[in-house]
Design a protein around this motif. Structure first.
Motif, PDB file in Angstrom:
ATOM      1  N   UNK A 220     -33.436 -12.828 -16.464  1.00  0.00           N
ATOM      2  CA  UNK A 220     -34.777 -12.640 -15.906  1.00  0.00           C
ATOM      3  C   UNK A 220     -34.733 -12.608 -14.383  1.00  0.00           C
ATOM      4  N   UNK A 221     -33.889 -13.449 -13.786  1.00  0.00           N
ATOM      5  CA  UNK A 221     -33.777 -13.480 -12.328  1.00  0.00           C
ATOM      6  C   UNK A 221     -33.234 -12.158 -11.792  1.00  0.00           C
ATOM      7  N   UNK A 222     -32.264 -11.585 -12.488  1.00  0.00           N
ATOM      8  CA  UNK A 222     -31.698 -10.296 -12.056  1.00  0.00           C
ATOM      9  C   UNK A 222     -32.735  -9.190 -12.178  1.00  0.00           C
ATOM     10  N   UNK A 223     -33.485  -9.197 -13.263  1.00  0.00           N
ATOM     11  CA  UNK A 223     -34.493  -8.156 -13.448  1.00  0.00           C
ATOM     12  C   UNK A 223     -35.629  -8.296 -12.436  1.00  0.00           C
ATOM     13  N   UNK A 224     -35.950  -9.522 -12.031  1.00  0.00           N
ATOM     14  CA  UNK A 224     -36.938  -9.709 -10.972  1.00  0.00           C
ATOM     15  C   UNK A 224     -36.395  -9.165  -9.651  1.00  0.00           C
ATOM     16  N   UNK A 225     -35.102  -9.367  -9.433  1.00  0.00           N
ATOM     17  CA  UNK A 225     -34.462  -8.814  -8.229  1.00  0.00           C
ATOM     18  C   UNK A 225     -34.568  -7.293  -8.223  1.00  0.00           C
ATOM     19  N   UNK A 226     -34.386  -6.686  -9.390  1.00  0.00           N
ATOM     20  CA  UNK A 226     -34.520  -5.230  -9.498  1.00  0.00           C
ATOM     21  C   UNK A 226     -35.922  -4.780  -9.112  1.00  0.00           C
ATOM     22  N   UNK A 227     -36.922  -5.494  -9.619  1.00  0.00           N
ATOM     23  CA  UNK A 227     -38.316  -5.158  -9.309  1.00  0.00           C
ATOM     24  C   UNK A 227     -38.571  -5.274  -7.810  1.00  0.00           C
ATOM     25  N   UNK A 228     -38.066  -6.376  -7.210  1.00  0.00           N
ATOM     26  CA  UNK A 228     -38.264  -6.589  -5.776  1.00  0.00           C
ATOM     27  C   UNK A 228     -37.595  -5.478  -4.947  1.00  0.00           C
ATOM     28  N   UNK A 229     -36.409  -5.052  -5.373  1.00  0.00           N
ATOM     29  CA  UNK A 229     -35.700  -4.002  -4.662  1.00  0.00           C
ATOM     30  C   UNK A 229     -36.482  -2.689  -4.693  1.00  0.00           C
TER      31      UNK A 229
END
Length: 272
Positions: free
Chosen positions: A258-267
């Motif tokens: 979930x943390x990685x996918x949130x990072x993707x969204x932020x990017x």
């Protein structure tokens, strides 16, 4: 002839596929007028271009396969089965079989190409060193460039084997991905985008067998290469991050995924 062929390539690169197809048809008609039924390589080249446009643009795979097969036969008669043009055309035919779901035909085609490149590489090593059994020469960095066609053919075969499934096929796919990776690393080094692509495919293959421990570090390496060498939020980096997240989720590491996918969204948000 060369002007028309160059125009086909230019239009294709611009994404003007219908115009490219029209130019490709004109080039083929001219080749027929010039060479008739003679098996001339230029005639094979025009057929190969036509087939590419039917495969990639129109997705008319039966027509593309027919054209590739005609081009293959012309190359066979004019330059022989060891020539790069023949093998490239045969590879294109294999890709078309795969797109049609005819996986066993694609498998046989790519296996034939792998065998041919391996034989050519062995012959090159023998000619250079006077010893056909010299594996050290075949594996040397100086031979890496001649090995790149072998690597590409191994990647094609590995992809089909993974798609076919079954333990023997997947094991062989892993071996082929690893072999291709060694070749590409010798040629280009760790940071090349093709290295990231192979790492991703190898990781995906391990993941399909449930071997997450082998897949995870490969996904991390692929993410690292793409993050260091591509702009932020590049689609290839996003894909690599998502593959890493899905692997972690399959391992029961939902919070990390979930943390990685949130990072993707932020990017993505930051790039807009």
């Amino acid at each position: 002839m060369s002007r028309l062929q160059s125009e086909v390539a230019r239009l294709y690169q611009l994404g003007q596929y219908e115009d490219a197809l029209t130019s490709a048809e004109s080039a083929h008609a001219l080749a027929v007028r010039l060479f008739g039924t003679a098996p001339h390589p230029a005639l094979g080249s025009t057929l190969n271009n036509l087939a590419l446009l039917h495969r990639v643009h129109r997705q008319d795979y039966p027509r593309a396969a027919e054209l590739y097969d005609q081009a293959r036969e012309i190359y066979r008669q004019s330059v022989g089965e060891q020539h790069a043009s023949y093998l490239t055309c045969l590879s294109n035919l294999g890709l078309t079989w795969r797109s049609m779901g005819r996986l066993q035909q694609a498998r046989a085609t790519f296996q034939r190409i792998v065998d041919q490149h391996q034989q050519q590489q062995a012959n090159a090593g023998a000619n250079k060193n006077g010893d056909a059994s010299s594996s050290a020469a075949a594996a040397s960095p100086s031979s890496a460039s001649t090995s790149l066609p072998l690597a590409q053919s191994q990647l094609n075969l590995a992809g089909v084997l993974r798609e076919i499934g079954g333990a023997p096929e997947v094991d062989e796919a892993i071996r082929l991905f690893q072999s291709a990776l060694r070749i590409v690393l010798r040629k280009y080094g760790e940071e090349h985008p093709l290295v990231a692509t192979i790492l991703n495919n190898l990781a995906l293959t391990y993941k399909s067998t449930g071997d997450f421990a082998s897949a995870l570090p490969l996904y991390h390496r692929a993410v690292g290469i793409r993050s260091r060498n591509l702009p932020p939020a590049h689609p290839d980096t996003i894909v690599a991050l998502n593959n890493l997240a899905e692997c972690l989720r399959a391992m029961g590491e939902g919070d990390k995924a979930k943390a990685i996918q949130q990072k993707m969204i932020d990017m993505v948000d930051a790039s807009e």
